[in-house]
Design a protein around this motif. Structure first.
Motif, short mmCIF file in Angstrom:
data_model
loop_
_atom_site.label_atom_id
_atom_site.label_comp_id
_atom_site.label_asym_id
_atom_site.label_seq_id
_atom_site.Cartn_x
_atom_site.Cartn_y
_atom_site.Cartn_z
N LEU A 104 1.05 -1.16 0.08
CA LEU A 104 0.09 -0.06 0.07
C LEU A 104 0.80 1.29 -0.07
O LEU A 104 2.13 1.27 0.61
CB LEU A 104 -0.99 0.02 1.37
N ASP A 105 0.39 2.46 -0.58
CA ASP A 105 1.03 3.63 -0.47
C ASP A 105 0.68 4.19 0.77
O ASP A 105 -0.52 4.62 1.01
CB ASP A 105 0.64 4.41 -1.69
N LEU A 106 1.63 4.41 1.76
CA LEU A 106 1.47 4.96 3.00
C LEU A 106 1.01 6.47 3.00
O LEU A 106 0.25 6.68 3.97
CB LEU A 106 2.73 4.63 3.95
N GLU A 107 1.46 7.30 1.86
CA GLU A 107 0.78 8.63 2.20
C GLU A 107 -0.40 8.83 1.25
O GLU A 107 -1.06 9.90 1.33
CB GLU A 107 2.09 9.32 1.37
N LEU A 108 -1.07 7.87 0.77
CA LEU A 108 -2.28 7.75 0.20
C LEU A 108 -3.18 7.42 1.27
O LEU A 108 -3.18 6.64 1.96
CB LEU A 108 -2.32 7.02 -1.10
N ASP A 147 -8.61 8.13 5.84
CA ASP A 147 -7.30 8.28 6.89
C ASP A 147 -6.27 7.79 5.68
O ASP A 147 -6.38 6.93 4.95
CB ASP A 147 -7.38 7.20 8.01
N LYS A 148 -5.09 8.34 6.06
CA LYS A 148 -3.75 7.75 5.49
C LYS A 148 -3.44 6.60 5.97
O LYS A 148 -3.71 6.10 7.25
CB LYS A 148 -2.63 8.81 5.77
N VAL A 149 -3.05 5.82 5.04
CA VAL A 149 -2.42 4.29 5.50
C VAL A 149 -1.83 4.16 6.47
O VAL A 149 -1.80 3.34 7.44
CB VAL A 149 -2.00 3.55 4.01
N ARG A 150 -0.69 4.99 6.51
CA ARG A 150 0.29 5.31 7.59
C ARG A 150 -0.36 5.06 9.01
O ARG A 150 0.30 4.85 9.96
CB ARG A 150 1.40 6.22 7.46
N ASN A 151 -1.52 5.52 9.18
CA ASN A 151 -2.19 5.73 10.65
C ASN A 151 -2.89 4.49 10.86
O ASN A 151 -3.59 4.49 11.85
CB ASN A 151 -3.19 6.99 10.39
N LEU A 152 -2.99 3.60 10.13
CA LEU A 152 -3.76 2.31 10.29
C LEU A 152 -2.67 1.39 11.13
O LEU A 152 -1.45 1.61 10.97
CB LEU A 152 -4.08 1.56 9.12
N SER A 153 -3.16 0.43 11.98
CA SER A 153 -2.64 -0.66 12.40
C SER A 153 -2.15 -1.70 11.44
O SER A 153 -2.72 -1.57 10.59
CB SER A 153 -3.32 -1.47 13.67
N GLY A 154 -1.05 -2.52 11.94
CA GLY A 154 -0.75 -3.50 10.73
C GLY A 154 -1.92 -4.41 10.33
O GLY A 154 -1.94 -4.71 9.25
N GLY A 155 -2.51 -5.03 11.48
CA GLY A 155 -3.93 -5.68 11.00
C GLY A 155 -4.74 -4.93 10.03
O GLY A 155 -5.33 -5.55 9.14
#
Length: 263
Positions: A104-108, A147-155
């Motif tokens: 996944l693109d963490l900034e999108l 939300d940006k992907v980088r703000n999600l947990s690993g799961g």
């Protein structure tokens, strides 16, 4: 329900009764090192098939051949009847894949990641957005769409990757060590999500893992070790090989000639 695009209609339209994945006599080498040696396996439609093997067994190499990252120069690979070498576009349109490495693109945002994937499969913006929000709602992630992907947990990231793989309505889902690095609760949630897809939508799943606890009664099991298929059958049949003991015992017996255990 929205009208599917030509891409999604094509992806979900193979003849009934065909296996989701059929691999016959496939070998692959990196220089002089043979990573796969005459591998054959079948994933029936609507089944959860576990590809069980220790790290380095050849699971990722096999996935790379199915998805055309590598070219299979021996044997044949068919995705719902479509040969991946002769009809690659048709075959790839029928499968979704979740690789071990995060892609996944963490900034999108979550939604933008899904819309980008939809575009690659020829799905228009409106249809893609509707499909994305439908899948996110089913997975309980609709509120995280912006939300940006980088703000999600690993799961949560892994669940979004599974949602992305489903955007074009594939009938085969490949998952390569999808729970590596997840905590116990997140791992259980990912396993439950995929099992629900098999039960509710009839998707064929090939789940590559070295974690025996992820496999249960009713599953099909294929043991891959040192590039070779050591055994295949139902969960119950594999246990019977060990005299009724657990699957771990059967697995250790199958790889005991090398003195290695599962990672």
């Amino acid at each position: 329900m929205t009208e599917p695009t030509s891409s999604t209609r094509h992806a979900s339209g193979p003849a009934d009764g065909m296996p989701a994945l059929d691999i016959r006599a496939v070998s692959h080498a990196f220089g002089t090192r043979k990573a796969l040696d005459d591998v054959s396996l079948t994933v029936p439609a609507g089944s959860f098939t576990a590809l069980l093997g220790p790290n380095g067994a050849g699971k990722t190499t096999l996935f790379s051949l199915v998805t055309r990252l590598y070219d299979n120069r021996s044997g044949a690979i068919h995705v719902l009847g479509a040969d991946v070498r002769r009809r690659p576009a048709e075959a790839l349109s029928r499968l979704g894949v979740v690789f071990q490495a995060r892609t996944l693109d963490l900034e999108l945002s979550v939604l933008d990641n899904l819309l980008y994937h939809a575009t690659l499969h020829g799905i228009g913006f409106g249809a893609g957005r509707r499909r994305a929000m439908e899948l996110l709602a089913q997975d309980g992630l609709a509120e995280r769409a912006r939300d940006k992907v980088r703000n999600l947990s690993g799961g949560q990231m892994r669940r979004v990757e599974i949602v992305r793989a489903l955007m074009h309505r594939p009938r085969l889902l490949l998952l390569d060590e999808p729970t590596v690095g997840l905590d116990i609760a997140s791992r259980a949630a990912v396993v439950a999500l995929v099992r629900a897809l098999v039960a509710d939508e009839g998707i064929g799943v090939l789940w590559a893992t070295h974690i025996i606890e992820e496999i249960g009664p009713g599953d099909r099991v294929v043991v891959l070790h040192r590039g070779q298929i050591r055994a295949s059958g139902s969960y119950e049949e594999m246990r019977a090989r060990a005299g009724g003991e657990d699957l771990s015992t059967a697995f250790l017996q199958l790889v005991s000639d090398t003195g290695e255990a599962a990672a």
